[in-house]
Write a protein that holds these residues in place. Structure first.
Motif, mmCIF file in Angstrom:
data_model
loop_
_atom_site.group_PDB
_atom_site.id
_atom_site.type_symbol
_atom_site.label_atom_id
_atom_site.label_comp_id
_atom_site.label_asym_id
_atom_site.label_seq_id
_atom_site.Cartn_x
_atom_site.Cartn_y
_atom_site.Cartn_z
ATOM 1 N N MET A 17 0.837 -1.191 0.000
ATOM 2 C CA MET A 17 0.000 0.000 0.000
ATOM 3 C C MET A 17 0.877 1.249 0.000
ATOM 4 S SD MET A 17 -3.012 0.959 2.660
ATOM 5 C CE MET A 17 -2.570 2.362 3.641
ATOM 6 N N ASN A 18 0.527 2.205 -0.831
ATOM 7 C CA ASN A 18 1.277 3.456 -0.908
ATOM 8 C C ASN A 18 0.923 4.358 0.256
ATOM 9 O OD1 ASN A 18 2.496 2.728 -3.296
ATOM 10 N ND2 ASN A 18 1.013 3.806 -4.573
ATOM 11 N N LYS A 19 1.946 5.046 0.732
ATOM 12 C CA LYS A 19 1.711 6.027 1.787
ATOM 13 C C LYS A 19 1.073 7.257 1.169
ATOM 14 C CE LYS A 19 5.573 4.655 4.685
ATOM 15 N NZ LYS A 19 6.754 5.109 5.406
ATOM 16 N N GLU A 20 0.250 7.941 1.972
ATOM 17 C CA GLU A 20 -0.399 9.163 1.515
ATOM 18 C C GLU A 20 0.616 10.305 1.546
ATOM 19 O OE1 GLU A 20 -3.298 10.696 -0.357
ATOM 20 O OE2 GLU A 20 -4.008 9.003 0.827
ATOM 21 N N LYS A 21 0.748 11.015 0.422
ATOM 22 C CA LYS A 21 1.634 12.170 0.383
ATOM 23 C C LYS A 21 0.942 13.344 1.056
ATOM 24 C CE LYS A 21 4.552 11.089 -3.523
ATOM 25 N NZ LYS A 21 5.204 11.610 -4.714
ATOM 26 N N VAL A 22 1.716 14.041 1.888
ATOM 27 C CA VAL A 22 1.227 15.235 2.574
ATOM 28 C C VAL A 22 2.180 16.369 2.234
ATOM 29 C CG1 VAL A 22 0.788 16.340 4.801
ATOM 30 C CG2 VAL A 22 0.257 13.905 4.491
ATOM 31 N N LEU A 23 1.650 17.439 1.657
ATOM 32 C CA LEU A 23 2.473 18.601 1.368
ATOM 33 C C LEU A 23 2.663 19.378 2.668
ATOM 34 C CD1 LEU A 23 3.942 19.891 -1.020
ATOM 35 C CD2 LEU A 23 1.986 21.419 -1.277
ATOM 36 N N GLY B 104 2.297 7.284 9.230
ATOM 37 C CA GLY B 104 2.121 6.504 8.011
ATOM 38 C C GLY B 104 2.018 7.325 6.740
ATOM 39 N N ASN B 105 2.417 8.580 6.805
ATOM 40 C CA ASN B 105 2.362 9.472 5.649
ATOM 41 C C ASN B 105 3.741 9.673 5.032
ATOM 42 O OD1 ASN B 105 -0.487 10.276 5.925
ATOM 43 N ND2 ASN B 105 0.215 11.210 7.817
ATOM 44 N N GLU B 106 3.739 10.183 3.817
ATOM 45 C CA GLU B 106 4.976 10.547 3.145
ATOM 46 C C GLU B 106 5.013 12.072 3.020
ATOM 47 O OE1 GLU B 106 7.128 10.181 -1.194
ATOM 48 O OE2 GLU B 106 5.603 8.704 -0.679
ATOM 49 N N PRO B 107 5.775 12.746 3.896
ATOM 50 C CA PRO B 107 5.838 14.205 3.794
ATOM 51 C C PRO B 107 6.645 14.640 2.577
ATOM 52 C CG PRO B 107 7.271 13.429 5.556
ATOM 53 C CD PRO B 107 6.556 12.229 5.020
ATOM 54 N N VAL B 108 6.147 15.665 1.913
ATOM 55 C CA VAL B 108 6.853 16.330 0.824
ATOM 56 C C VAL B 108 6.949 17.785 1.255
ATOM 57 C CG1 VAL B 108 6.796 17.011 -1.606
ATOM 58 C CG2 VAL B 108 5.941 14.741 -0.918
ATOM 59 N N ILE B 109 8.168 18.269 1.422
ATOM 60 C CA ILE B 109 8.375 19.631 1.917
ATOM 61 C C ILE B 109 8.123 20.647 0.813
ATOM 62 C CG2 ILE B 109 10.075 21.259 2.869
ATOM 63 C CD1 ILE B 109 9.347 19.150 4.881
ATOM 64 N N PRO C 66 8.118 17.627 12.644
ATOM 65 C CA PRO C 66 6.963 17.339 11.793
ATOM 66 C C PRO C 66 7.222 16.245 10.747
ATOM 67 C CG PRO C 66 7.063 19.676 12.197
ATOM 68 C CD PRO C 66 8.336 19.090 12.760
ATOM 69 N N ILE C 67 8.407 16.222 10.169
ATOM 70 C CA ILE C 67 8.741 15.158 9.215
ATOM 71 C C ILE C 67 8.638 13.805 9.915
ATOM 72 C CG2 ILE C 67 10.644 14.087 7.931
ATOM 73 C CD1 ILE C 67 11.563 16.964 7.205
ATOM 74 N N ASN C 68 9.268 13.704 11.076
ATOM 75 C CA ASN C 68 9.243 12.434 11.820
ATOM 76 C C ASN C 68 7.827 12.029 12.203
ATOM 77 O OD1 ASN C 68 12.023 12.305 11.678
ATOM 78 N ND2 ASN C 68 12.346 13.039 13.761
ATOM 79 N N LEU C 69 7.054 12.986 12.704
ATOM 80 C CA LEU C 69 5.699 12.678 13.153
ATOM 81 C C LEU C 69 4.810 12.230 11.993
ATOM 82 C CD1 LEU C 69 3.769 12.493 15.536
ATOM 83 C CD2 LEU C 69 3.188 14.895 15.149
ATOM 84 N N LEU C 70 4.896 12.929 10.874
ATOM 85 C CA LEU C 70 4.090 12.540 9.717
ATOM 86 C C LEU C 70 4.459 11.132 9.244
ATOM 87 C CD1 LEU C 70 3.918 15.900 7.756
ATOM 88 C CD2 LEU C 70 1.998 14.685 8.795
ATOM 89 N N ARG C 71 5.739 10.824 9.280
ATOM 90 C CA ARG C 71 6.168 9.474 8.902
ATOM 91 C C ARG C 71 5.636 8.437 9.901
ATOM 92 N NH1 ARG C 71 12.389 10.466 6.738
ATOM 93 N NH2 ARG C 71 11.796 10.754 4.557
ATOM 94 N N GLU C 72 5.693 8.765 11.180
ATOM 95 C CA GLU C 72 5.171 7.849 12.204
ATOM 96 C C GLU C 72 3.676 7.603 12.011
ATOM 97 O OE1 GLU C 72 6.105 9.534 16.040
ATOM 98 O OE2 GLU C 72 8.263 9.441 15.650
ATOM 99 N N TYR D 292 -2.471 16.192 -4.487
ATOM 100 C CA TYR D 292 -2.370 15.656 -3.133
ATOM 101 C C TYR D 292 -3.673 15.984 -2.428
ATOM 102 C CZ TYR D 292 2.785 15.511 -3.659
ATOM 103 O OH TYR D 292 4.064 15.266 -4.069
ATOM 104 N N LYS D 293 -4.106 15.115 -1.574
ATOM 105 C CA LYS D 293 -5.338 15.343 -0.823
ATOM 106 C C LYS D 293 -5.096 16.143 0.447
ATOM 107 C CE LYS D 293 -7.134 10.833 -2.157
ATOM 108 N NZ LYS D 293 -7.459 9.508 -1.629
ATOM 109 N N TYR D 294 -3.854 16.128 0.939
ATOM 110 C CA TYR D 294 -3.545 16.677 2.263
ATOM 111 C C TYR D 294 -2.409 17.692 2.224
ATOM 112 C CZ TYR D 294 -6.141 12.522 3.616
ATOM 113 O OH TYR D 294 -7.107 11.562 3.742
ATOM 114 N N PHE D 295 -2.531 18.685 3.103
ATOM 115 C CA PHE D 295 -1.424 19.603 3.352
ATOM 116 C C PHE D 295 -1.457 20.017 4.810
ATOM 117 C CE2 PHE D 295 -4.825 22.595 2.518
ATOM 118 C CZ PHE D 295 -4.492 23.765 3.182
ATOM 119 N N THR D 296 -0.310 20.504 5.271
ATOM 120 C CA THR D 296 -0.185 21.018 6.628
ATOM 121 C C THR D 296 1.014 21.962 6.661
ATOM 122 O OG1 THR D 296 -0.271 20.423 8.970
ATOM 123 C CG2 THR D 296 1.224 19.122 7.579
ATOM 124 N N THR D 297 1.359 22.439 7.845
ATOM 125 C CA THR D 297 2.443 23.411 7.955
ATOM 126 C C THR D 297 3.255 23.207 9.223
ATOM 127 O OG1 THR D 297 2.992 25.792 8.012
ATOM 128 C CG2 THR D 297 0.913 25.128 9.029
#
Length: 180
Positions: free
Chosen positions: A1-7, A27-32, A19-25, A110-115
């Motif tokens: 299963m592919n991880k969800e990309k989060v911008l 189950g997401n794939e952060p893209v900065i 935030p990178i570590n937490l998003l990975r924990e 991408y369906k998701y973003f955060t900051t």
């Protein structure tokens, strides 16, 4: 299963680490996404960007760098130059940068973003969340309202910053916050 990309909108390497570590924990794939036309002067912008490039390469995170369009940012905050920190100027700045983040997420499908802005104890996460959710709704996106400073998030990001010997800035980034 592919991880969800989060911008993940990021202002610097320091604020990005936890935030990178937490998003990975989670189950997401952060893209900065580095879009910060507010950062002044140009050498400060370059220092922050170079640290982020170095860290993203080290932890294998994709980095998207957008233009440093300070002229339009200044036009956006005209009349708010003398506002205090955490005032209307900051809210307008958040809105401007989060709008571009949402547009980039939409463009990339991408369906998701955060900051990373919420990792700072100097930023009011509630204000950021309200602005971002309104923008997200316009583009049928999901804003992940994660207060990255919670659960010792700020301490965790500072620990990583120390271990990585990151350059740590003395102000948020805009020239109006330099001397306040």
């Amino acid at each position: 299963m592919n991880k969800e990309k989060v911008l993940l909108h990021a202002c610097c390497a320091v604020c990005s680490a936890h935030p990178i570590n937490l998003l990975r924990e989670m189950g997401n794939e952060p893209v900065i996404y580095f879009f910060n036309p507010n950062i002044f002067p140009p050498d400060e912008y370059e220092r922050r960007l170079n640290e982020l490039i170095r860290y993203c390469e080290k932890v294998n995170v994709e980095l998207i760098i957008d233009r440093h369009d300070s002229e339009n940012w200044y036009n956006c905050i005209i009349g708010l130059e003398d506002e205090p920190e955490r005032g209307k100027r900051c809210s307008r700045c958040f809105e401007y940068r989060l709008l571009f983040t949402a547009l980039k997420a939409f463009q990339l499908e991408y369906k998701y973003f955060t900051t990373t802005l919420t990792v700072s104890p100097h930023k009011q996460s509630k204000v950021i969340f309200e602005i971002a959710k309104e923008i997200a709704a316009k583009y049928e996106l999901n804003f992940l309202d994660i207060d990255f400073k919670k659960n010792d998030g700020f301490l965790k990001t500072m620990k990583i910053a120390k271990e990585e010997n990151f350059y740590r800035q003395e102000y948020c980034g805009c020239e109006f916050s330099m001397f306040r």
